[in-house]
Design a protein around this motif. Sequence first.
Motif, PDB file in Angstrom:
ATOM      1  N   LYS A  94     -35.537 -27.344  42.734  1.00 44.53           N
ATOM      2  CA  LYS A  94     -34.090 -27.377  42.929  1.00 44.53           C
ATOM      3  C   LYS A  94     -33.394 -26.471  41.910  1.00 44.53           C
ATOM      4  CE  LYS A  94     -30.190 -30.530  43.249  1.00 44.53           C
ATOM      5  NZ  LYS A  94     -29.706 -31.893  43.093  1.00 44.53           N
ATOM      6  N   PHE A  95     -33.911 -26.464  40.671  1.00 40.73           N
ATOM      7  CA  PHE A  95     -33.321 -25.610  39.637  1.00 40.73           C
ATOM      8  C   PHE A  95     -33.556 -24.140  39.968  1.00 40.73           C
ATOM      9  CE2 PHE A  95     -33.348 -23.082  35.816  1.00 40.73           C
ATOM     10  CZ  PHE A  95     -32.158 -23.459  35.214  1.00 40.73           C
ATOM     11  N   GLY A  96     -34.782 -23.812  40.346  1.00 40.06           N
ATOM     12  CA  GLY A  96     -35.111 -22.428  40.725  1.00 40.06           C
ATOM     13  C   GLY A  96     -35.128 -21.480  39.546  1.00 40.06           C
ATOM     14  N   TYR A 106     -39.187 -30.161  33.563  1.00 40.95           N
ATOM     15  CA  TYR A 106     -38.633 -31.225  34.408  1.00 40.95           C
ATOM     16  C   TYR A 106     -39.724 -32.242  34.677  1.00 40.95           C
ATOM     17  CZ  TYR A 106     -34.144 -29.027  35.393  1.00 40.95           C
ATOM     18  OH  TYR A 106     -32.872 -28.513  35.277  1.00 40.95           O
ATOM     19  N   ALA A 144     -39.941 -31.397  42.487  1.00 36.74           N
ATOM     20  CA  ALA A 144     -38.722 -31.321  43.310  1.00 36.74           C
ATOM     21  C   ALA A 144     -37.533 -30.885  42.453  1.00 36.74           C
ATOM     22  CB  ALA A 144     -38.443 -32.662  43.975  1.00 36.74           C
ATOM     23  N   GLU A 145     -37.420 -31.463  41.233  1.00 40.32           N
ATOM     24  CA  GLU A 145     -36.332 -31.081  40.326  1.00 40.32           C
ATOM     25  C   GLU A 145     -36.479 -29.621  39.897  1.00 40.32           C
ATOM     26  OE1 GLU A 145     -34.979 -34.583  37.434  1.00 40.32           O
ATOM     27  OE2 GLU A 145     -37.170 -34.325  37.467  1.00 40.32           O
TER      28      GLU A 145
END
Length: 195
Positions: A183-185, A175, A179-180
């Motif tokens: 968010k995906f984790g 990514y 932050a992205e």
Amino acid sequence: MRRIILAAVFCFCFCSVAAAGPFDLVAKRGMKGSPVDEVQIMLSQCGYYLGAIDGLFGEGTENAVKVFQKKLAVPEDGIVTKDIFKLLKTYSKRAGGDLPSRYSRVMQMEATAYTTEDPGCGLYTARGSRLRKGLVAVDPRVIPLGTRLYVVGYGYALADDTGGAIKGNKIDLAYESRAEAFKFGRRMVTVYILE
């Protein structure tokens, strides 16, 4: 009279879903082959099935179908009728977008996300590309470097990198920002190996 008509309509609708005739059946426990593959892929895209896409309609597939049927508020018999199949197709398209039509294999993989900002990660992949979204790290024994992929929930990608923790059925998705990536984790994803 009105109650009788309503009861008849309800019974007709309910019975048509509950009792699948031989021409209405798509898949049920004990079956195998490409219709079961399709059912497993769609259940996986919707997040109901985490097992192997193996074309064998066993207990895991049946339980996933029952959970989907519960969401639809129809009898939970674990049988995929033509109506259930159509609804599953609609839900999976919403979940996965436009899926590739030409692929050689489908895999369930544990996915994580990473960026150039993560400790130990450089600016370039193992194959020398500048790290960016669309490039992924794989175990080359499972997916050879240079393989084109489609990852449901991520999009089209290229196997371009490796990682110390990426062993076996794992994939690391690049990514642009942390932050992205956060968010995906970590989650299970369906990966199409493209032809």
